[in-house]
Design a protein around this motif. Structure first.
Motif, PDB file in Angstrom:
ATOM      1  N   ARG A   1     -51.907  30.966  30.167  1.00 47.06           N
ATOM      2  CA  ARG A   1     -50.985  30.005  29.538  1.00 47.06           C
ATOM      3  C   ARG A   1     -50.380  29.083  30.603  1.00 47.06           C
ATOM      4  NH1 ARG A   1     -49.070  30.390  24.497  1.00 47.06           N
ATOM      5  NH2 ARG A   1     -46.975  29.690  25.077  1.00 47.06           N
ATOM      6  N   ALA A   2     -50.002  29.649  31.732  1.00 45.03           N
ATOM      7  CA  ALA A   2     -49.438  28.841  32.819  1.00 45.03           C
ATOM      8  C   ALA A   2     -50.482  27.873  33.365  1.00 45.03           C
ATOM      9  CB  ALA A   2     -48.912  29.743  33.928  1.00 45.03           C
ATOM     10  N   GLN A   3     -51.709  28.334  33.523  1.00 42.37           N
ATOM     11  CA  GLN A   3     -52.800  27.477  34.008  1.00 42.37           C
ATOM     12  C   GLN A   3     -52.994  26.285  33.066  1.00 42.37           C
ATOM     13  OE1 GLN A   3     -56.564  29.556  34.090  1.00 42.37           O
ATOM     14  NE2 GLN A   3     -57.693  27.778  34.822  1.00 42.37           N
ATOM     15  N   ILE A   4     -52.972  26.540  31.783  1.00 40.75           N
ATOM     16  CA  ILE A   4     -53.149  25.478  30.792  1.00 40.75           C
ATOM     17  C   ILE A   4     -51.959  24.518  30.825  1.00 40.75           C
ATOM     18  CG2 ILE A   4     -53.332  24.987  28.319  1.00 40.75           C
ATOM     19  CD1 ILE A   4     -54.777  27.789  28.118  1.00 40.75           C
ATOM     20  N   ALA A   5     -50.745  25.064  30.868  1.00 41.13           N
ATOM     21  CA  ALA A   5     -49.542  24.227  30.888  1.00 41.13           C
ATOM     22  C   ALA A   5     -49.504  23.351  32.137  1.00 41.13           C
ATOM     23  CB  ALA A   5     -48.289  25.082  30.792  1.00 41.13           C
ATOM     24  N   GLU A   6     -49.878  23.910  33.283  1.00 40.19           N
ATOM     25  CA  GLU A   6     -49.903  23.126  34.524  1.00 40.19           C
ATOM     26  C   GLU A   6     -50.932  22.002  34.433  1.00 40.19           C
ATOM     27  OE1 GLU A   6     -50.541  26.090  37.532  1.00 40.19           O
ATOM     28  OE2 GLU A   6     -48.556  26.960  37.204  1.00 40.19           O
TER      29      GLU A   6
ATOM     30  N   ALA B   1     -62.098  24.387  25.104  1.00 35.53           N
ATOM     31  CA  ALA B   1     -61.121  23.983  24.092  1.00 35.53           C
ATOM     32  C   ALA B   1     -60.679  25.201  23.289  1.00 35.53           C
ATOM     33  CB  ALA B   1     -61.699  22.912  23.185  1.00 35.53           C
ATOM     34  N   GLY B   2     -61.619  26.087  22.991  1.00 30.88           N
ATOM     35  CA  GLY B   2     -61.279  27.298  22.252  1.00 30.88           C
ATOM     36  C   GLY B   2     -60.246  28.125  22.980  1.00 30.88           C
ATOM     37  N   SER B   3     -60.374  28.218  24.297  1.00 27.12           N
ATOM     38  CA  SER B   3     -59.411  28.974  25.093  1.00 27.12           C
ATOM     39  C   SER B   3     -58.032  28.322  25.034  1.00 27.12           C
ATOM     40  CB  SER B   3     -59.885  29.072  26.543  1.00 27.12           C
ATOM     41  OG  SER B   3     -58.976  29.834  27.296  1.00 27.12           O
ATOM     42  N   ILE B   4     -58.010  26.997  25.061  1.00 27.87           N
ATOM     43  CA  ILE B   4     -56.733  26.278  24.973  1.00 27.87           C
ATOM     44  C   ILE B   4     -56.068  26.610  23.630  1.00 27.87           C
ATOM     45  CG2 ILE B   4     -55.629  23.995  24.921  1.00 27.87           C
ATOM     46  CD1 ILE B   4     -56.925  24.066  27.556  1.00 27.87           C
ATOM     47  N   TYR B   5     -56.855  26.514  22.549  1.00 30.82           N
ATOM     48  CA  TYR B   5     -56.291  26.740  21.212  1.00 30.82           C
ATOM     49  C   TYR B   5     -55.936  28.202  20.948  1.00 30.82           C
ATOM     50  CZ  TYR B   5     -57.049  21.915  19.844  1.00 30.82           C
ATOM     51  OH  TYR B   5     -56.982  20.551  19.758  1.00 30.82           O
ATOM     52  N   VAL B   6     -56.487  29.120  21.701  1.00 29.10           N
ATOM     53  CA  VAL B   6     -56.069  30.522  21.582  1.00 29.10           C
ATOM     54  C   VAL B   6     -54.619  30.663  22.052  1.00 29.10           C
ATOM     55  CG1 VAL B   6     -56.373  32.813  22.647  1.00 29.10           C
ATOM     56  CG2 VAL B   6     -58.340  31.585  21.708  1.00 29.10           C
ATOM     57  N   HIS B   7     -54.252  29.880  23.050  1.00 33.61           N
ATOM     58  CA  HIS B   7     -52.928  29.997  23.657  1.00 33.61           C
ATOM     59  C   HIS B   7     -51.911  29.006  23.112  1.00 33.61           C
ATOM     60  CE1 HIS B   7     -54.344  32.953  26.521  1.00 33.61           C
ATOM     61  NE2 HIS B   7     -55.413  32.202  26.682  1.00 33.61           N
ATOM     62  N   TYR B   8     -52.355  27.839  22.668  1.00 38.98           N
ATOM     63  CA  TYR B   8     -51.463  26.788  22.165  1.00 38.98           C
ATOM     64  C   TYR B   8     -52.070  26.174  20.912  1.00 38.98           C
ATOM     65  CZ  TYR B   8     -49.336  27.135  26.768  1.00 38.98           C
ATOM     66  OH  TYR B   8     -48.725  27.597  27.899  1.00 38.98           O
TER      67      TYR B   8
ATOM     68  N   ASN C   1     -51.165  23.317  19.462  1.00 37.26           N
ATOM     69  CA  ASN C   1     -51.240  21.858  19.484  1.00 37.26           C
ATOM     70  C   ASN C   1     -50.560  21.317  20.748  1.00 37.26           C
ATOM     71  OD1 ASN C   1     -48.430  21.990  18.957  1.00 37.26           O
ATOM     72  ND2 ASN C   1     -48.841  22.072  16.759  1.00 37.26           N
ATOM     73  N   LYS C   2     -50.558  20.017  20.859  1.00 34.63           N
ATOM     74  CA  LYS C   2     -49.984  19.381  22.040  1.00 34.63           C
ATOM     75  C   LYS C   2     -48.468  19.588  22.103  1.00 34.63           C
ATOM     76  CE  LYS C   2     -51.000  14.996  22.528  1.00 34.63           C
ATOM     77  NZ  LYS C   2     -51.399  13.638  22.968  1.00 34.63           N
ATOM     78  N   ALA C   3     -47.803  19.634  20.962  1.00 33.66           N
ATOM     79  CA  ALA C   3     -46.355  19.865  20.954  1.00 33.66           C
ATOM     80  C   ALA C   3     -46.015  21.211  21.603  1.00 33.66           C
ATOM     81  CB  ALA C   3     -45.803  19.805  19.534  1.00 33.66           C
ATOM     82  N   GLU C   4     -46.825  22.225  21.358  1.00 33.31           N
ATOM     83  CA  GLU C   4     -46.592  23.522  22.003  1.00 33.31           C
ATOM     84  C   GLU C   4     -46.795  23.432  23.511  1.00 33.31           C
ATOM     85  OE1 GLU C   4     -48.632  26.923  20.451  1.00 33.31           O
ATOM     86  OE2 GLU C   4     -47.438  26.928  18.618  1.00 33.31           O
ATOM     87  N   LEU C   5     -47.745  22.615  23.942  1.00 33.82           N
ATOM     88  CA  LEU C   5     -47.949  22.421  25.382  1.00 33.82           C
ATOM     89  C   LEU C   5     -46.752  21.693  25.998  1.00 33.82           C
ATOM     90  CD1 LEU C   5     -51.730  21.603  25.489  1.00 33.82           C
ATOM     91  CD2 LEU C   5     -50.575  23.325  26.859  1.00 33.82           C
ATOM     92  N   VAL C   6     -46.222  20.702  25.291  1.00 33.27           N
ATOM     93  CA  VAL C   6     -45.038  19.995  25.776  1.00 33.27           C
ATOM     94  C   VAL C   6     -43.881  20.978  25.882  1.00 33.27           C
ATOM     95  CG1 VAL C   6     -43.319  18.226  25.190  1.00 33.27           C
ATOM     96  CG2 VAL C   6     -45.763  17.740  24.928  1.00 33.27           C
ATOM     97  N   GLN C   7     -43.734  21.823  24.868  1.00 29.44           N
ATOM     98  CA  GLN C   7     -42.662  22.807  24.899  1.00 29.44           C
ATOM     99  C   GLN C   7     -42.833  23.774  26.063  1.00 29.44           C
ATOM    100  OE1 GLN C   7     -42.214  25.370  21.449  1.00 29.44           O
ATOM    101  NE2 GLN C   7     -40.041  25.526  21.863  1.00 29.44           N
ATOM    102  N   ALA C   8     -44.065  24.214  26.308  1.00 31.90           N
ATOM    103  CA  ALA C   8     -44.322  25.124  27.431  1.00 31.90           C
ATOM    104  C   ALA C   8     -43.984  24.453  28.751  1.00 31.90           C
ATOM    105  CB  ALA C   8     -45.774  25.582  27.413  1.00 31.90           C
ATOM    106  N   ALA C   9     -44.359  23.191  28.892  1.00 34.81           N
ATOM    107  CA  ALA C   9     -44.053  22.458  30.125  1.00 34.81           C
ATOM    108  C   ALA C   9     -42.540  22.321  30.304  1.00 34.81           C
ATOM    109  CB  ALA C   9     -44.719  21.086  30.101  1.00 34.81           C
ATOM    110  N   ALA C  10     -41.842  22.007  29.206  1.00 36.90           N
ATOM    111  CA  ALA C  10     -40.386  21.872  29.269  1.00 36.90           C
ATOM    112  C   ALA C  10     -39.737  23.207  29.617  1.00 36.90           C
ATOM    113  CB  ALA C  10     -39.849  21.348  27.936  1.00 36.90           C
TER     114      ALA C  10
END
Length: 185
Positions: A13-18, A45-52, A54-63
């Protein structure tokens, strides 16, 4: 297929968020696609969607990651024997701040004006930051200025509001005018 351990999931998850923050910093929130994040992270892409979802969840993780970083620093100051003067807090908080991360923060604020999910994230993050700064100012008032805790709590509220606003302004400055290579921010 082997199952991921909780620790491995958090690392992924951290790798994806970074990777998302790097993409957002380069191309902006709107122009960054999941495909861009996939390429940047080296994952599917499948790995990304397993953890997040949508993009809003990625923004939230980054925040959340940025806030956690600031929380650790503010917590150290609050717990210390001599917390910094409130006037020093905004500059200290942006010292060494990655301009790409600052750009992502500013872009997120812009998105918050039209996207209710992003707005909720931004409002929550700013409220949490303000509360942490309030605690730090209370600690300064008690430990350095020798106020009683109840009085310090009351006095700290408007100071924390001002420090929060100044920090956000400093973050905008870093986003728009990053320090030159080799110079302190």
């Amino acid at each position: 297929m082997p199952r991921l351990t909780d620790a491995r999931k958090e690392l992924r998850r951290a790798q994806i968020a970074e990777a998302a923050v790097r993409c957002f910093g380069r191309s902006g929130l709107e122009r960054t696609s999941i495909a861009d994040i996939t390429a940047e992270s080296g994952l599917s892409a499948g790995s990304i969607y397993v953890h997040y979802r949508n993009k809003a969840e990625l923004v939230q993780a980054a925040a959340r990651a940025a806030l956690a970083e600031r929380a650790a620093i503010i917590g150290e100051w609050t717990a210390g024997d001599t917390p910094p003067h409130p006037d020093e807090l905004p500059a200290r908080l942006v010292a060494g701040k990655d301009p790409a991360a600052a750009r992502v923060a500013v872009q997120t604020w812009g998105e918050a004006t039209t996207d209710p999910a992003i707005r909720a994230i931004v409002v929550d993050m700013i409220d949490e930051l303000r509360a942490m700064l309030h605690d730090c100012v209370v600690a300064w008032l008690v430990k350095v200025e020798h106020h009683e805790p109840a009085e310090a709590g009351r006095l700290a509220t408007p100071i924390a509001e001002r420090v929060t606003a100044l920090y956000l302004a400093e973050l905008l400055r870093v986003a728009l005018h990053p320090p030159a290579e080799g110079t302190p921010s």
